[in-house]
Write an enzyme that holds these catalytic residues in place. Structure first.
Site, mmCIF file in Angstrom:
data_model
loop_
_atom_site.group_PDB
_atom_site.id
_atom_site.type_symbol
_atom_site.label_atom_id
_atom_site.label_comp_id
_atom_site.label_asym_id
_atom_site.label_seq_id
_atom_site.Cartn_x
_atom_site.Cartn_y
_atom_site.Cartn_z
ATOM 1 C CB SER A 69 15.781 29.414 27.728
ATOM 2 O OG SER A 69 14.710 30.277 28.040
ATOM 3 C CG ASN B 195 13.517 35.942 26.996
ATOM 4 O OD1 ASN B 195 13.422 36.746 26.074
ATOM 5 N ND2 ASN B 195 14.082 34.754 26.856
ATOM 6 C CD GLU C 204 14.872 33.271 32.491
ATOM 7 O OE1 GLU C 204 14.829 32.734 31.357
ATOM 8 O OE2 GLU C 204 15.417 34.367 32.711
ATOM 9 N N GLY D 192 27.591 37.084 33.565
ATOM 10 C CA GLY D 192 26.974 35.791 33.257
ATOM 11 C C GLY D 192 27.383 35.326 31.878
ATOM 12 C CB THR D 193 30.518 34.225 30.532
ATOM 13 O OG1 THR D 193 30.886 35.513 31.054
ATOM 14 C CG2 THR D 193 31.093 34.092 29.135
ATOM 15 N N GLY D 194 27.243 32.660 29.766
ATOM 16 C CA GLY D 194 26.669 31.380 29.365
ATOM 17 C C GLY D 194 26.345 31.383 27.888
ATOM 18 C CB ALA D 195 23.438 29.974 26.056
ATOM 19 C CG LEU D 196 21.600 35.264 25.383
ATOM 20 C CD1 LEU D 196 20.991 33.925 25.048
ATOM 21 C CD2 LEU D 196 20.613 36.164 26.097
ATOM 22 C CE LYS E 78 13.226 36.675 22.629
ATOM 23 N NZ LYS E 78 14.480 36.485 23.344
#
Lengths: 309, 309
Positions: B258, B106, B270, B11-15, B188
């Site tokens: 997010s 998260n 989520e 998963g190559t997104g924002a993170l 968190k």
């Protein structure tokens, strides 16, 4: 023999236009306070579209302020509670020694506040179970229901209240005298608290809240909190009322409560008397309505940003 | 002597784009799974705009599926948790006997669920304290912060986690090993639970929630509920954390968490791992997070109607 009651209607909108209009149609002397619609109604009269039959009043005792109105025996206050700080000045010009003020408004603590401002004045409360909207100047649309419950706050003689109820009944309104105004006010809050707030916060209507499992559950949880809050204040509402009200709301046509209409029209919402006062009252009696408190805070935020959106 | 770790980014997104990009920039072997951006990145590489300095990776080990990827020592899962039911099939092709899966996501209960699906696989959790968005194909915008906390769920040897943390540190990421993943995840949540949900329900940003007295109070109340929920589960978070996080959020730039971005883009939120699992976990430990439960139900309603609006 009964004396004929002279009625005054303070705030001729969805409620005042309908109930006052029904009394006038039945031949009672009714004097109506208008604000922006005054000129229009003086020229065109009052139009009521109702599920029970439309009618038009061509001769309306319309006034732009209460100074010009005659003294009234019964003053039906049909304003939004957001304007209640203006009530004493509005009412004083039409009060006589035996006048009764009937607060046809939602929430809790209204009579207490007015009584503190107008000591010695006879005050009653009224609860309208009605779907009615003002859809244009002097133009009321009554969609459904209409029951009116009236109860004494500090009215010395019940006779006058009985006569009001009788006048409404003969005018075609399903009307009842409440033996316990506090009970009736809390009972109505059991419905008003979940649905006014939730339709605003989730920008929706009652049918959608009911067809979604999560919000149907949450509505019932909010109702149970209100019932427990009432119980803490010595008001013996039963828990079973919650499921009854859910069942009733499931069967209702899609509905936007008055607070949702206020929100949609970017008007002040009646947060104070529908949320803050019940929270304060239950809190003083030792019960924290946790979810109601959360809903109140969400509404206060939305109110503060109402003009941004 | 340390062995070089071969990293896989799922998963190559924002993170994933930021953290994986930083590792690759530092010279590590990193293999990236892309979905829609695959073709673009193969042709144009990966662009990271960062407050710490922009960079561009022209040669990216990019894949459209995990079947084509080599086996990886460390698999960084950077997907939204809403896709976690696909994880076992996604991960299996790149697992070897000593692989460690790091769930950079998260919420609560993620490792438990994956471990039940992939028994015997070494799993860790990662918590990213970062403001980062994907703003175009293969184009990441890192706005602020970036701290990464990694903790073991069932990793037999801590050495590999220490090396991951060291790799991140040398790549310029503020990274720490958590001695207690459960503690770190709950900690968190103390921030995520109020602000993800409230920015969605009230359609706003953190700064407005903080500048309004009612919602600042409500945010703190939600935080305290989460802290008490954690306490019931044996996680010793202190009540004082709530005020610290409020103070931090007051100072933050206006921020849309997010979940708010997911809401704005009409993507699945989520809710499951950020709300339902913590509610369930605290509930089993005997503590009802009353306001968190209300927020969850409101979010479930919004999720169900996300495509209507």
């Amino acid at each position: 023999m009964k004396m004929a009651i002279r009625y005054g209607v303070i705030g001729t909108g969805a409620l005042g236009g309908f109930y006052g209009g029904m009394l006038a149609k039945a031949g009672h002397e009714v004097h109506f306070l208008f604000r922006s619609d005054y000129e229009y109604v003086r020229n065109h009269g009052l139009q009521v579209e109702s599920v029970n039959g439309d009618f038009h009043l061509s001769e309306v005792n319309a006034y732009p302020n209460t100074e010009e109105m005659p003294l009234c025996d019964v003053i039906l206050v049909c304003l939004k509670t957001t304007g209640n700080h203006h009530l004493p000045e509005l009412i004083k010009p039409i009060l006589h020694a035996k006048s009764v003020v009937v607060l046809l408004q939602n929430g809790l603590g209204l009579e207490e506040d007015l009584s503190a401002q107008l000591p010695g004045v006879a005050i009653a409360g009224g609860l309208a179970f009605i779907c009615s909207n003002k859809i244009g100047p002097g133009h009321i649309h009554h969609l459904d229901y209409g029951k009116l419950i009236i109860g004494s706050y500090n009215v010395p003689e019940q006779e006058i209240l009985k006569q009001i109820v009788s006048d409404f009944q003969l005018a075609g309104i399903h009307s009842e005298l409440s033996p316990d105004l506090k009970f009736s006010r809390w009972q109505k809050l059991v419905w008003n608290i979940p649905f006014n707030g939730m339709t605003v916060v989730l920008n929706t209507t009652t049918d959608r809240l009911m067809s979604n499992n999560q919000t149907r559950e949450l509505s019932k949880e909010l109702m149970l909190e209100v019932i427990h809050g009432a119980n803490a204040c010595g008001v013996p509402l039963k828990e079973s009322l919650a499921q009854q009200m859910i069942d009733m709301t499931v069967k209702m046509k899609p509905y936007a409560p008055s607070m949702k209409l206020d929100y949609d029209h970017r008007r002040a919402m009646e947060i104070e008397y529908i949320y803050s006062k019940p929270l304060e009252t239950a809190g003083k009696a030792g019960f924290e309505m946790c979810k109601v408190a959360m809903l109140e805070k969400q509404l206060r935020f939305i109110q503060a940003h109402l003009l941004d959106k």
